[in-house]
Write a protein that holds these residues in place. Structure first.
Motif, PDB file in Angstrom:
ATOM      1  N   ARG A 255       0.860  -1.179   0.000  1.00 46.95           N
ATOM      2  CA  ARG A 255       0.000   0.000   0.000  1.00 46.95           C
ATOM      3  C   ARG A 255       0.899   1.233   0.000  1.00 46.95           C
ATOM      4  NH1 ARG A 255      -5.259  -1.192   1.094  1.00 46.95           N
ATOM      5  NH2 ARG A 255      -5.746   0.750   2.164  1.00 46.95           N
ATOM      6  N   VAL A 256       0.515   2.214  -0.817  1.00 46.74           N
ATOM      7  CA  VAL A 256       1.404   3.347  -1.027  1.00 46.74           C
ATOM      8  C   VAL A 256       0.565   4.609  -1.244  1.00 46.74           C
ATOM      9  CG1 VAL A 256       1.550   2.931  -3.531  1.00 46.74           C
ATOM     10  CG2 VAL A 256       3.423   4.086  -2.392  1.00 46.74           C
ATOM     11  N   SER A 257       1.023   5.717  -0.670  1.00 44.12           N
ATOM     12  CA  SER A 257       0.437   6.996  -1.051  1.00 44.12           C
ATOM     13  C   SER A 257       1.366   7.634  -2.068  1.00 44.12           C
ATOM     14  CB  SER A 257       0.250   7.914   0.157  1.00 44.12           C
ATOM     15  OG  SER A 257      -0.426   9.097  -0.261  1.00 44.12           O
ATOM     16  N   VAL A 258       0.808   8.427  -2.956  1.00 40.55           N
ATOM     17  CA  VAL A 258       1.625   9.086  -3.971  1.00 40.55           C
ATOM     18  C   VAL A 258       1.209  10.543  -4.079  1.00 40.55           C
ATOM     19  CG1 VAL A 258       0.077   8.339  -5.845  1.00 40.55           C
ATOM     20  CG2 VAL A 258       2.435   9.009  -6.370  1.00 40.55           C
ATOM     21  N   MET A 259       2.200  11.395  -4.188  1.00 41.74           N
ATOM     22  CA  MET A 259       1.957  12.819  -4.392  1.00 41.74           C
ATOM     23  C   MET A 259       2.444  13.213  -5.785  1.00 41.74           C
ATOM     24  SD  MET A 259       3.646  16.021  -2.340  1.00 41.74           S
ATOM     25  CE  MET A 259       3.011  15.491  -0.754  1.00 41.74           C
ATOM     26  N   VAL A 260       1.568  13.791  -6.566  1.00 44.28           N
ATOM     27  CA  VAL A 260       1.931  14.356  -7.871  1.00 44.28           C
ATOM     28  C   VAL A 260       1.842  15.859  -7.692  1.00 44.28           C
ATOM     29  CG1 VAL A 260       1.302  14.507 -10.308  1.00 44.28           C
ATOM     30  CG2 VAL A 260       1.126  12.324  -9.111  1.00 44.28           C
ATOM     31  N   ASN A 261       2.990  16.483  -7.604  1.00 45.05           N
ATOM     32  CA  ASN A 261       3.116  17.844  -7.096  1.00 45.05           C
ATOM     33  C   ASN A 261       3.598  18.806  -8.174  1.00 45.05           C
ATOM     34  OD1 ASN A 261       3.653  19.936  -4.991  1.00 45.05           O
ATOM     35  ND2 ASN A 261       5.799  19.478  -5.451  1.00 45.05           N
ATOM     36  N   GLU A 270      -2.180  19.385 -16.170  1.00 44.71           N
ATOM     37  CA  GLU A 270      -1.011  18.573 -16.536  1.00 44.71           C
ATOM     38  C   GLU A 270      -0.718  17.519 -15.470  1.00 44.71           C
ATOM     39  OE1 GLU A 270       2.211  21.176 -17.862  1.00 44.71           O
ATOM     40  OE2 GLU A 270       0.742  22.527 -18.742  1.00 44.71           O
ATOM     41  N   LEU A 271      -0.955  17.864 -14.213  1.00 45.03           N
ATOM     42  CA  LEU A 271      -0.747  16.881 -13.141  1.00 45.03           C
ATOM     43  C   LEU A 271      -1.671  15.682 -13.342  1.00 45.03           C
ATOM     44  CD1 LEU A 271      -0.567  19.191  -9.982  1.00 45.03           C
ATOM     45  CD2 LEU A 271       1.315  18.447 -11.459  1.00 45.03           C
ATOM     46  N   TYR A 272      -2.918  15.946 -13.747  1.00 53.74           N
ATOM     47  CA  TYR A 272      -3.864  14.840 -13.936  1.00 53.74           C
ATOM     48  C   TYR A 272      -3.490  13.991 -15.146  1.00 53.74           C
ATOM     49  CZ  TYR A 272      -6.628  16.683 -10.152  1.00 53.74           C
ATOM     50  OH  TYR A 272      -7.037  17.105  -8.912  1.00 53.74           O
ATOM     51  N   LEU A 293      -2.349  12.394  -3.613  1.00 52.58           N
ATOM     52  CA  LEU A 293      -2.341  13.849  -3.474  1.00 52.58           C
ATOM     53  C   LEU A 293      -1.901  14.444  -4.807  1.00 52.58           C
ATOM     54  CD1 LEU A 293      -0.519  14.015  -0.011  1.00 52.58           C
ATOM     55  CD2 LEU A 293      -2.986  14.113  -0.431  1.00 52.58           C
ATOM     56  N   VAL A 294      -2.756  15.200  -5.438  1.00 52.66           N
ATOM     57  CA  VAL A 294      -2.435  15.814  -6.729  1.00 52.66           C
ATOM     58  C   VAL A 294      -2.654  17.310  -6.570  1.00 52.66           C
ATOM     59  CG1 VAL A 294      -2.974  15.880  -9.189  1.00 52.66           C
ATOM     60  CG2 VAL A 294      -3.261  13.738  -7.925  1.00 52.66           C
ATOM     61  N   GLY A 295      -1.603  18.077  -6.657  1.00 56.54           N
ATOM     62  CA  GLY A 295      -1.770  19.516  -6.475  1.00 56.54           C
ATOM     63  C   GLY A 295      -0.445  20.187  -6.206  1.00 56.54           C
ATOM     64  N   VAL A 306       7.301  19.285 -12.211  1.00 57.69           N
ATOM     65  CA  VAL A 306       6.536  18.432 -11.306  1.00 57.69           C
ATOM     66  C   VAL A 306       7.486  17.611 -10.452  1.00 57.69           C
ATOM     67  CG1 VAL A 306       4.571  18.201 -12.862  1.00 57.69           C
ATOM     68  CG2 VAL A 306       6.437  16.522 -12.965  1.00 57.69           C
ATOM     69  N   SER A 307       6.965  17.107  -9.348  1.00 51.79           N
ATOM     70  CA  SER A 307       7.673  16.060  -8.617  1.00 51.79           C
ATOM     71  C   SER A 307       6.677  14.980  -8.243  1.00 51.79           C
ATOM     72  CB  SER A 307       8.379  16.614  -7.375  1.00 51.79           C
ATOM     73  OG  SER A 307       7.455  16.993  -6.369  1.00 51.79           O
ATOM     74  N   PHE A 308       7.189  13.766  -8.148  1.00 54.81           N
ATOM     75  CA  PHE A 308       6.406  12.640  -7.645  1.00 54.81           C
ATOM     76  C   PHE A 308       7.044  12.200  -6.338  1.00 54.81           C
ATOM     77  CE2 PHE A 308       5.516  10.796 -12.205  1.00 54.81           C
ATOM     78  CZ  PHE A 308       4.767  11.910 -12.510  1.00 54.81           C
ATOM     79  N   THR A 309       6.224  11.875  -5.354  1.00 56.17           N
ATOM     80  CA  THR A 309       6.719  11.309  -4.098  1.00 56.17           C
ATOM     81  C   THR A 309       5.916  10.058  -3.768  1.00 56.17           C
ATOM     82  OG1 THR A 309       7.344  13.483  -3.248  1.00 56.17           O
ATOM     83  CG2 THR A 309       7.058  11.724  -1.622  1.00 56.17           C
ATOM     84  N   LEU A 310       6.610   8.999  -3.434  1.00 52.86           N
ATOM     85  CA  LEU A 310       5.950   7.788  -2.944  1.00 52.86           C
ATOM     86  C   LEU A 310       6.174   7.663  -1.451  1.00 52.86           C
ATOM     87  CD1 LEU A 310       7.018   5.033  -5.547  1.00 52.86           C
ATOM     88  CD2 LEU A 310       4.886   6.365  -5.472  1.00 52.86           C
TER      89      LEU A 310
END
Lengths: 332, 332
Positions: A255-261, A270-272, A293-295, A306-310
């Motif tokens: 299970r993982v949360s992801v941030m598209v920042n 563009e994030l979507y 989390l997208v924003g 952009v950055s991605f964080t897991l």
């Protein structure tokens, strides 16, 4: 790279003045420096304090995450510059409710030096401090030299986890331990399309051609892993996910949360578009996505990119991630 | 003006795919067109339906405001282009819970024509529709010709007010009446520093020199009232407030909500610098600020600039403004 400002030397003070004027129920200034932002409604007596600090120009990081279930206090410097040790000590003094204070911040030389000095200052006042340093940017050093990595958007997850742990009444050792676990479970990578301008410098932090992008760039324009022609969204997202998953493999059932920042100027549209690939790659790895989390969570003013964080979860981290929190920029 | 995308013709569909993938508990697609976004948890039977529609490229407007206490459905077009009458009719059909549907949208020719046709389509299905058109941009026509004004960020307030009224069980006439009251009580003005690029066009919507700004520009790059050298933040905010208050004077004791909105690329730091002057001017007029909104509420992708919107309150509007709502971009 136009900016709406007055005298560049007043940029941070005027920004803080407006922030507090707009959200007086969340934030107030503490002490005489004008650079320590604290919770308008302080945490309860006996709660472990949680402080951070760092340069301005990254809203909501750092100041914005002061709030219930999040940070108690934040010392804020000039744009991309560390606050002083004395300002950090003031933040620690405010945050202390008799149960000690966790310093939770990004892996930057100036911040480490000043937070260490701040810890020495408050030691004489019988305030116990612990430290967790975020080093989540996989592009900034190989895994074997993880301690050299920069701290980027993973900080937001660490603030959330540690904030929830402190709010729930855990002691300093326990809050520190789970904050370290969150920091260890985070991986981030960024890609920049344009620079930003530090107001007092007045020119862009770096140069990048109109048809180029940079993979792995840091949030202050630190060099990344390659500069090349701008690629399609799916290719950018695919490579970013490759790099994250190579560093922290996921297996079926994880299970993982992801941030598209967004780093600032890049719009949510563009994030979507990118999120489609992020989701497909995580699901292809067998992982379940929790609370994506997208924003705009950690930015560099008007930088495009952009950055991605897991954040790889276990039941403890997932519970803390989902616990309520509230500030002017984020509410769970 | 770089963008992260794949084939420009897929921009809107991929954006919607990602939006729904990220927030399945808020949004889903309805019908066959792929361009009608509706509440994942529909409103209760007997609730007045609330629909909007308009071009893409303005997130959170329009689609983002589908949610509890907000819109029931939204028809979304290509970037800066109206959705079709059939898509709007699909949105109306979904929103209808037997109590009729309010069409609430901005004053643009294509949207009006298509929403009128959509109304004719559903009339045969015994769905009663009413209409409120937002025309809040004071820079786009003088007060005496208010019906010619463009609809901009004031729409967000109108969605909120009408959404709360519908949620509370009011009938179609009452929801329409209070939505019109909110629309009448809104005034907006924008100032742009840079253009944006429509993906399928591939070049900026307008040209503006590197040291210039445009006062009063519309959210699709419609001409404003002047183009001149970029001014200091306090001067920009002062002129914007002058223009708003000249159009809708405030007196001692008035209560007003204000939105300080980024058009996209402009970072929150700059919005807070501007907010100082907004607050000072409203307080100097004797008004009390209620629930200020500072952030990105109505954008034009990566356009740099800001807009201010005032909503003059009475007790009814204030109560509805403060009622709970929830979508992926806003929660009260």
């Amino acid at each position: 790279m136009k900016k709406i400002l007055n005298n560049p030397v007043d940029y941070v003070d005027e920004m803080l003045e407006g922030l507090i004027a707009a959200h007086p129920h969340f934030y107030r200034l503490h002490g005489d420096s004008g650079r320590v932002v604290v919770r308008a409604m302080p945490g309860h007596r006996g709660k472990v304090g949680l402080v951070t600090g760092g340069g301005s120009g990254h809203l909501p990081v750092f100041t914005g995450y002061v709030g219930a279930g999040l940070l108690d206090a934040c010392a804020i410097g000039d744009v991309f510059a560390s606050p002083s040790a004395e300002q950090m000590a003031d933040a620690i003094r405010f945050a202390d409710q008799g149960a000690g204070v966790l310093r939770l911040y990004g892996n930057y030389g100036g911040d480490i030096m000043n937070f260490d000095m701040a810890g020495e200052l408050v030691e004489f006042e019988d305030i116990t401090c612990t430290t967790v340093v975020l080093a989540d940017d996989v592009a900034s050093a190989p895994l074997a030299e993880r301690e050299k990595r920069r701290g980027v958007a993973g900080m937001v997850y660490a603030f959330k986890i540690a904030g929830a742990a402190a709010e729930s009444g855990r002691d300093l050792a326990a809050v520190t331990k789970v904050a370290q676990k969150a920091a260890d479970a985070c991986r981030s990578i960024g890609a920049a399309l344009s620079p930003c301008t530090v107001p007092q410098v007045g020119k862009p932090t770096f140069h990048i051609a109109e048809d180029e992008m940079e993979m792995g760039m840091g949030i202050h324009g630190e060099p990344g892993v390659w500069v090349d022609k701008l690629r399609p969204a799916d290719a950018i997202a695919g490579e970013m996910m490759d790099r994250l998953l190579a560093d922290m493999p996921l297996a079926k059932g994880d299970r993982v949360s992801v941030m598209v920042n967004s780093l600032g100027a890049t719009p949510p549209e563009e994030l979507y578009i990118l999120y489609r690939i992020v989701k497909a790659r995580l699901e292809a790895a067998g992982a379940t996505i929790v609370m994506p989390l997208v924003g705009r969570y950690a930015t560099s003013m008007e930088m495009a990119g952009v950055s991605f964080t897991l954040l790889k979860l276990d039941p403890e981290l997932e519970g803390l991630l989902k616990a309520p929190c509230e500030c002017a920029f984020w509410r769970v």
